[in-house]
Design a protein around this motif. Structure first.
Motif, mmCIF file in Angstrom:
data_model
loop_
_atom_site.group_PDB
_atom_site.id
_atom_site.type_symbol
_atom_site.label_atom_id
_atom_site.label_comp_id
_atom_site.label_asym_id
_atom_site.label_seq_id
_atom_site.Cartn_x
_atom_site.Cartn_y
_atom_site.Cartn_z
ATOM 1 N N ARG A 168 86.902 30.435 -4.789
ATOM 2 C CA ARG A 168 85.748 30.723 -5.651
ATOM 3 C C ARG A 168 85.069 29.434 -6.094
ATOM 4 O O ARG A 168 83.834 29.361 -6.157
ATOM 5 C CB ARG A 168 86.196 31.526 -6.873
ATOM 6 N N ILE A 172 81.163 28.367 -5.518
ATOM 7 C CA ILE A 172 80.280 27.960 -6.617
ATOM 8 C C ILE A 172 79.653 26.598 -6.333
ATOM 9 O O ILE A 172 78.445 26.389 -6.545
ATOM 10 C CB ILE A 172 81.062 27.944 -7.943
ATOM 11 N N GLU A 176 75.709 25.732 -6.008
ATOM 12 C CA GLU A 176 75.069 24.751 -6.881
ATOM 13 C C GLU A 176 74.398 23.630 -6.091
ATOM 14 O O GLU A 176 73.292 23.190 -6.434
ATOM 15 C CB GLU A 176 76.101 24.163 -7.846
#
Length: 206
Positions: A168, A172, A176
């Motif tokens: 995860r 992320i 980003e």
């Protein structure tokens, strides 16, 4: 008759030989320094691959009871004694849990240690913030269930949970750095185009 020419005296040492030896000596010193630097790097970096075990120290408190402190031994040294007293050996340990103790390292006088042990259930947990944490796991909680640390399935479930968290985190970071960044650049470009179009329209007005 002409006098015979004087004999030519040749030096047994070739011209420039001292400089050659000086260069060789400098090279040897450089190689020794490089080898020493590599030895220091290896000796200090090997702990990354084979980390030290967490040690549990039993210490007496002011009331005479024993308190337990978990930590990783960082170094041993002699503490500067007071005038007229013998040096005292002390150890520096890494206790982690900075947000709890407001410090990550602690010094302990060796003579105050009642006992030392290597508890098998204590974990050193690497974190992204506040440094590493040291503690004893109690349970693994999820929205669906709670698994006690004493359950035989706990190590496998914990490993799977850590792997899922790492996945995860990678997702992320990808969002980003790439998706959100690309979208922000496109929005900025559209805003510039909109301002330019508005300026052109105002310039065409009589």
């Amino acid at each position: 008759m002409n006098a015979p020419a004087p004999p030519i005296v040749r030096s047994s040492r070739a011209k420039g030989e001292p400089l050659v030896w000086l260069t060789a000596m400098g090279l040897a010193i450089g190689l020794v320094m490089v080898a020493g630097l590599l030895a220091v790097i290896i000796s200090q970096g090997v702990g990354v691959f084979w980390p030290k075990r967490v040690t549990r120290f039993a210490l007496p408190d002011t009331a005479g009871h024993q308190v337990e402190v978990d930590g990783v031994v960082v170094k041993r040294q002699l503490k500067t004694p007071e005038l007229g007293k013998e040096p005292i050996e002390e150890i520096q340990i890494y206790t982690g849990n900075r947000e709890v103790y407001n410090l990550a390292f602690r010094y302990i006088d060796v003579h105050r240690i009642a006992s030392e042990s290597l508890p098998p259930d204590v974990m050193l947990i690497e974190r992204l913030e506040n440094g590493n944490a040291i503690g004893t796991p109690l349970a693994l909680k999820s929205p669906a269930s709670t698994l006690a640390a004493t359950d035989p399935r706990f190590p496998k479930q914990l490993s799977d949970a850590v792997a899922a968290a790492i996945a995860r985190r990678s997702t992320i970071e990808h969002l980003e750095k790439h998706v959100i960044g690309r979208n922000a650049a496109e929005i900025s470009e559209l805003e510039v185009r909109a301002r330019n179009t508005s300026s052109d329209q105002q310039g065409d007005m009589p």
